[in-house]
Design a protein around this motif. Structure first.
Motif, PDB file in Angstrom:
ATOM      1  N   ASN A  62       0.843  -1.189   0.000  1.00 22.44           N
ATOM      2  CA  ASN A  62       0.000   0.000   0.000  1.00 22.44           C
ATOM      3  C   ASN A  62       0.882   1.244   0.000  1.00 22.44           C
ATOM      4  O   ASN A  62       1.224   1.778   1.058  1.00 22.44           O
ATOM      5  N   GLU A  64       0.138   4.240  -0.765  1.00 28.15           N
ATOM      6  CA  GLU A  64      -0.554   5.422  -0.254  1.00 28.15           C
ATOM      7  C   GLU A  64      -0.382   5.548   1.256  1.00 28.15           C
ATOM      8  O   GLU A  64      -0.198   6.658   1.781  1.00 28.15           O
ATOM      9  N   ASN A 205      -5.382  -6.003  -6.037  1.00 32.60           N
ATOM     10  CA  ASN A 205      -6.749  -5.820  -5.547  1.00 32.60           C
ATOM     11  C   ASN A 205      -7.511  -4.911  -6.498  1.00 32.60           C
ATOM     12  O   ASN A 205      -6.967  -3.929  -7.018  1.00 32.60           O
ATOM     13  N   TYR A 223      -5.429  -2.254 -11.650  1.00 35.60           N
ATOM     14  CA  TYR A 223      -5.500  -2.622 -10.236  1.00 35.60           C
ATOM     15  C   TYR A 223      -5.419  -1.379  -9.364  1.00 35.60           C
ATOM     16  O   TYR A 223      -4.698  -0.425  -9.684  1.00 35.60           O
ATOM     17  N   GLU A 225      -4.361  -1.714  -6.147  1.00 38.91           N
ATOM     18  CA  GLU A 225      -3.143  -2.004  -5.400  1.00 38.91           C
ATOM     19  C   GLU A 225      -2.487  -3.234  -6.011  1.00 38.91           C
ATOM     20  O   GLU A 225      -3.174  -4.198  -6.370  1.00 38.91           O
ATOM     21  N   THR A 226      -1.175  -3.216  -6.125  1.00 37.73           N
ATOM     22  CA  THR A 226      -0.453  -4.350  -6.681  1.00 37.73           C
ATOM     23  C   THR A 226       0.781  -4.630  -5.830  1.00 37.73           C
ATOM     24  O   THR A 226       1.330  -3.729  -5.181  1.00 37.73           O
ATOM     25  N   SER A 227       1.207  -5.874  -5.858  1.00 40.55           N
ATOM     26  CA  SER A 227       2.442  -6.295  -5.209  1.00 40.55           C
ATOM     27  C   SER A 227       3.076  -7.360  -6.093  1.00 40.55           C
ATOM     28  O   SER A 227       2.535  -8.469  -6.205  1.00 40.55           O
ATOM     29  N   SER A 400      -7.480   9.818  -3.772  1.00 42.25           N
ATOM     30  CA  SER A 400      -8.483   8.758  -3.760  1.00 42.25           C
ATOM     31  C   SER A 400      -9.702   9.181  -4.574  1.00 42.25           C
ATOM     32  O   SER A 400     -10.144  10.340  -4.497  1.00 42.25           O
ATOM     33  N   SER A 448      -9.419  -9.973  -4.986  1.00 42.53           N
ATOM     34  CA  SER A 448      -7.984 -10.094  -4.799  1.00 42.53           C
ATOM     35  C   SER A 448      -7.499 -11.175  -5.761  1.00 42.53           C
ATOM     36  O   SER A 448      -7.883 -12.337  -5.642  1.00 42.53           O
TER      37      SER A 448
END
Length: 556
Positions: A62, A64, A205, A223, A225-227, A400, A448
């Motif tokens: 995250n 942000e 997500n 997306y 959020e990505t990892s 956001s 997810s």
């Protein structure tokens, strides 16, 4: 005459070679690293090193939250950043502990595994000369068949047995060391699985609103959020698209607790025709190269805004749930392209519109209208506040999409122009003649999407780790010995093989627990009784000398 001493002088000893200090240091360091004590210390350090990754926000999960942490702690955050606290699991110190633990476990397991295999292939040791020195000792009547009958009785009870003439040696309990090695080997495999997931795994997500026009395709840009793993790039993502057709949720009437969720989607994978599919919370959608998990759901109000020039725009905006049992949603619908002058085609940035507020699926009959009473839509209501001005969307500053930029409000660039409660089908006419209509809602789900190549390896190794732990805890290694004594009046090796006086043979037995085993005395007594067939005779089952160290030396 010269006298010559004929005695020879002792030969001079060859000078000893001094050990190389560098090799000695490396050898001692390797022995220290591969000790079990060091492995336990490194395992503890790995758990401690994982704390910053659990407490502090991580850039890969995250970003942000990391920016917010820098804003809230301007002095502390740069120091933590230099230490790698915001990328804890990829930092140098975490990787060093991880690799040292991996090396320590392999160096610790390899010689123990070699010794264990050698012990499994070897035969039980010979019977000690003094069985009466063992912790457990007994003399009993010899069963019919002598040593062969004793060996057969032990084999039926799963003892490893070897017969040497009139002597029987047996041992049991290698499960303890096997479980110990299985436990530590499984830990190594767990580390391998974690490394595979860290290098080649990825996750993202996404909030997906129902409708074909809101279809989601598996690209990094889509997306929220990505990892990504260290060896994964955006081009490595598998190609597929999803669109939400319908979502069904059932809740208990008594308290509104969720009972079941089910999402119906259309899947379009590369190389195949679109197909329908369903998945729920505990049953993910399994695709080629990715798994799709259902994390949550909510409602997206559909509103239509008609500006002062008569131009209409429709927005389907997800309102994020606030966490209450009634799934109250909070969000903002923005119209940055509203109020474009048709005569000039120019847009006035100060006439942008935004409607922020709450969505209540089941609004109470009386105010305040700030919380839904039930998660399904029984009395839907929008509680909105209208804003007009420069929303700050053209500045290029990340923000956001689910809330209004309060900096614009504080600076006076956006002003409140009214509030309104809207039910489905109702309209709201603002002070400048523009109008907002509440058309209804669409369901949305939170997804997810994940891929972890080490997940199966982690599952299997975790199961074998538990099995090895149970074997290590409950396994007890022990040895028993039996010697068939000649009958009274017959010496050992008498070719007659019998007693002229008709005496009967006896068996001397001894037992030795190789590890701490409080119940070994009872087990030995039961084993002696089973072997003799008719109890003991000529002696009694009991403990040997109290000197356990001497007993173990005698058994060896």
């Amino acid at each position: 005459m010269t006298v010559v001493d004929e005695r020879r002088a002792p030969p001079a000893e060859a000078p000893r070679r001094r050990p190389n200090p560098v090799l000695a240091l490396l050898r001692n360091s390797w022995r220290q690293l591969t000790s079990m004590r060091t492995a336990l210390v490194l395992l503890f350090l790995l758990a401690v090193a994982a704390i910053p990754g659990s407490v502090l926000p991580q850039r890969g999960v995250n970003p942000e939250d990391v920016r917010d942490y820098f804003a809230a702690h301007p002095d502390l955050a740069p120091v933590l950043d230099r230490l790698g606290a915001f990328e804890a699991f990829g930092s140098v110190w975490f990787s060093a502990i991880y690799l040292l633990l991996f090396t320590s476990l392999i160096g610790c397991i390899t010689p123990r595994l070699r010794d264990h295999v050698r012990a499994l292939r070897s035969q039980p040791p010979a019977v000690p000369k003094r069985l009466d020195r063992l912790p457990q000792h007994a003399v009993l009547a010899a069963p019919a068949g002598g040593a062969a009958a004793i060996a057969e009785s032990l084999r039926r009870r799963r003892w490893r047995v070897v017969v040497r003439g009139d002597e029987v040696s047996a041992e049991k309990g290698y499960l303890k060391e096997t479980g110990n090695l299985l436990f530590h080997t499984s830990m190594v495999v767990v580390l391998v699985g974690v490394a595979l997931g860290s290098w080649y795994g990825w996750s993202g997500n996404r909030l997906l609103v129902a409708g074909a026009e809101n279809a989601f395709c598996n690209t990094q840009q889509q997306y929220a959020e990505t990892s990504f793993g260290a060896r994964v790039g955006s081009a490595d993502l598998p190609g597929f698209c999803l669109s939400l057709n319908d979502f069904e949720a059932e809740f208990l009437e008594s308290n509104g607790q969720p009972e079941s969720f089910n999402a119906e989607v259309t899947v379009d994978e590369d190389g195949g025709a679109p197909r329908p599919a369903e998945f729920s919370v505990n049953s993910p959608l399994r695709l080629d190269g990715a798994n799709v998990y259902l994390l949550g759901h909510g409602y997206a109000p559909v509103v239509r805004y008609t500006d002062r020039f008569g131009r209409s725009q429709t927005s389907t905006t997800p309102f994020l749930t606030t966490g209450d049992i009634g799934i109250t949603g909070e969000g903002v619908a923005t119209f940055p392209d509203a109020n474009v002058d048709p005569a000039t085609g120019k847009r006035d940035a100060n006439l942008q519109m935004a409607f922020s507020g709450l969505y209540l699926p089941t609004a109470p009959q009386e105010g305040p209208f700030v919380r839904s009473e039930f998660p399904t839509e029984r009395n839907p209501l929008l509680n909105l506040v209208a804003y007009r001005g420069n929303l700050g969307l053209d500045a290029g500053i990340p923000g956001s999409v689910y809330e209004l930029d309060q900096r614009q409000v504080r600076e006076g660039k956006v002003k409140e122009v009214g509030t309104k409660l809207l039910k489905v089908g109702e309209a709201w006419t603002l002070d400048d003649g523009s109008k907002l209509e509440f058309l209804g809602t669409e369901p949305y789900i939170v997804l997810s999407v994940r891929y972890d190549p080490g997940a199966t390896l982690l599952l299997v190794s975790s199961g074998t780790l538990l099995l090895g732990l149970m074997g290590s805890l409950f396994g007890r290694r022990r040895r028993v010995f039996f010697r068939v004594l000649p009958p009274a009046g017959v010496t050992a090796g008498d070719p007659a093989g019998g007693s002229p006086t008709g005496g009967s043979s006896l068996v001397e037995a001894g037992g030795l627990p190789r590890t701490d085993h409080p119940g070994f005395a009872d087990e030995f007594a039961q084993l002696v009784a089973a072997v003799s067939g008719d109890g003991t005779r000529g002696g009694q089952v009991g403990a040997g000398p109290d000197d356990q160290a001497g007993a173990r030396e005698g058994a060896e």
